[in-house]
Design a protein around this motif. Structure first.
Motif, PDB file in Angstrom:
ATOM      1  N   ALA A   1       0.836  -1.205   0.000  1.00  0.00           N
ATOM      2  CA  ALA A   1       0.000   0.000   0.000  1.00  0.00           C
ATOM      3  C   ALA A   1       0.870   1.255   0.000  1.00  0.00           C
ATOM      4  O   ALA A   1       0.610   2.210  -0.749  1.00  0.00           O
ATOM      5  CB  ALA A   1      -0.936  -0.007   1.208  1.00  0.00           C
ATOM      6  N   PHE A   2       1.922   1.250   0.813  1.00  0.00           N
ATOM      7  CA  PHE A   2       2.848   2.383   0.860  1.00  0.00           C
ATOM      8  C   PHE A   2       3.522   2.576  -0.498  1.00  0.00           C
ATOM      9  O   PHE A   2       3.632   3.700  -1.006  1.00  0.00           O
ATOM     10  CB  PHE A   2       3.890   2.146   1.963  1.00  0.00           C
ATOM     11  N   ALA A   3       3.956   1.463  -1.107  1.00  0.00           N
ATOM     12  CA  ALA A   3       4.622   1.529  -2.413  1.00  0.00           C
ATOM     13  C   ALA A   3       3.691   2.087  -3.483  1.00  0.00           C
ATOM     14  O   ALA A   3       4.126   2.869  -4.349  1.00  0.00           O
ATOM     15  CB  ALA A   3       5.123   0.142  -2.811  1.00  0.00           C
ATOM     16  N   ARG A   4       2.403   1.687  -3.438  1.00  0.00           N
ATOM     17  CA  ARG A   4       1.432   2.203  -4.425  1.00  0.00           C
ATOM     18  C   ARG A   4       1.275   3.712  -4.298  1.00  0.00           C
ATOM     19  O   ARG A   4       1.189   4.423  -5.310  1.00  0.00           O
ATOM     20  CB  ARG A   4       0.074   1.515  -4.259  1.00  0.00           C
TER      21      ARG A   4
ATOM     22  N   ALA B   1       4.386   5.231  -5.815  1.00  0.00           N
ATOM     23  CA  ALA B   1       4.389   5.044  -7.272  1.00  0.00           C
ATOM     24  C   ALA B   1       3.384   5.979  -7.934  1.00  0.00           C
ATOM     25  O   ALA B   1       3.682   6.580  -8.978  1.00  0.00           O
ATOM     26  CB  ALA B   1       4.094   3.589  -7.615  1.00  0.00           C
ATOM     27  N   ASP B   2       2.213   6.124  -7.348  1.00  0.00           N
ATOM     28  CA  ASP B   2       1.210   7.034  -7.899  1.00  0.00           C
ATOM     29  C   ASP B   2       1.721   8.470  -7.888  1.00  0.00           C
ATOM     30  O   ASP B   2       1.532   9.220  -8.854  1.00  0.00           O
ATOM     31  CB  ASP B   2      -0.106   6.942  -7.114  1.00  0.00           C
ATOM     32  N   ALA B   3       2.373   8.854  -6.795  1.00  0.00           N
ATOM     33  CA  ALA B   3       2.904  10.211  -6.699  1.00  0.00           C
ATOM     34  C   ALA B   3       3.983  10.450  -7.748  1.00  0.00           C
ATOM     35  O   ALA B   3       4.078  11.547  -8.326  1.00  0.00           O
ATOM     36  CB  ALA B   3       3.461  10.462  -5.301  1.00  0.00           C
ATOM     37  N   LEU B   4       4.787   9.436  -8.037  1.00  0.00           N
ATOM     38  CA  LEU B   4       5.865   9.589  -9.019  1.00  0.00           C
ATOM     39  C   LEU B   4       5.346   9.738 -10.449  1.00  0.00           C
ATOM     40  O   LEU B   4       6.091  10.161 -11.331  1.00  0.00           O
ATOM     41  CB  LEU B   4       6.839   8.412  -8.929  1.00  0.00           C
ATOM     42  N   THR B   5       4.080   9.416 -10.685  1.00  0.00           N
ATOM     43  CA  THR B   5       3.507   9.600 -12.028  1.00  0.00           C
ATOM     44  C   THR B   5       3.077  11.045 -12.266  1.00  0.00           C
ATOM     45  O   THR B   5       2.816  11.422 -13.407  1.00  0.00           O
ATOM     46  CB  THR B   5       2.291   8.673 -12.259  1.00  0.00           C
ATOM     47  N   VAL B   6       3.001  11.832 -11.223  1.00  0.00           N
ATOM     48  CA  VAL B   6       2.627  13.245 -11.344  1.00  0.00           C
ATOM     49  C   VAL B   6       3.883  14.023 -11.752  1.00  0.00           C
ATOM     50  O   VAL B   6       4.908  13.946 -11.070  1.00  0.00           O
ATOM     51  CB  VAL B   6       2.057  13.781 -10.003  1.00  0.00           C
TER      52      VAL B   6
END
Length: 165
Positions: A104-107, A110-115
């Motif tokens: 969950a932490f990794a997701r 990862a989501d933040a890194l797509t911004v």
């Protein structure tokens, strides 16, 4: 379960303090420790009696422990009370909780890194890399645990002259 002795009380209190330091509740840790020692299903009422706490506190904390897969309900034939035992998944269940939390932490990272505005953030990249590394390290732990705990075949008996039979 009989009354608790001094050694059991020390263990139970130590586990309560450990849970508290880890962000849980002291009573949750005490309940978990008691169930570890019990070796049999215990009712809410008996847990409250042994720990000298309110039944409401036991009920609340048992629900929280069950949500974390630390304990699970058990039935006692002919008795309608609610009973609990240590979760049957044991330590592998604890490992799954850690893996789920890490995933969950990794997701989130990862989501933040797509911004685009966050894609270059060093802390996010490092957290994501650490999660990948840690998950890879965890992947074989359950298998190695099962292998270490597997029953070993009996050794051949030796004769008085040192020969196997």
């Amino acid at each position: 379960m009989k009354e608790l002795g001094a050694a059991e009380h020390r263990f139970i209190e130590s586990m309560g303090l450990y849970f508290e330091r880890q962000g849980g509740t002291r009573i949750g840790g005490r309940i978990y420790a008691l169930l570890m020692l019990a070796g049999e299903p215990l009712s809410n009422k008996r847990i409250a009696e042994l720990l000298k706490v309110s039944a409401a506190s036991v009920s609340t904390n048992l629900r929280a422990c069950a949500e974390l897969d630390l304990v699970e309900p058990a039935s006692v034939p002919g008795d309608r009370q609610h009973y609990y035992v240590i979760h049957s998944q044991g330590w592998e269940g604890k490992l799954r909780v850690v893996e789920d939390s890490l995933s969950a932490f990794a997701r989130i990272c990862a989501d933040a890194l797509t911004v685009p505005q966050l894609a270059g953030n060093r802390h996010l990249r490092e957290a994501s890399a650490f999660c990948d590394f840690y998950r890879n390290e965890l992947s074989g732990i359950a298998e190695r645990w099962r292998a270490a705990r597997a029953p070993r075949p009996p050794r051949p008996a030796r004769t008085s002259k040192g020969r196997t039979t």
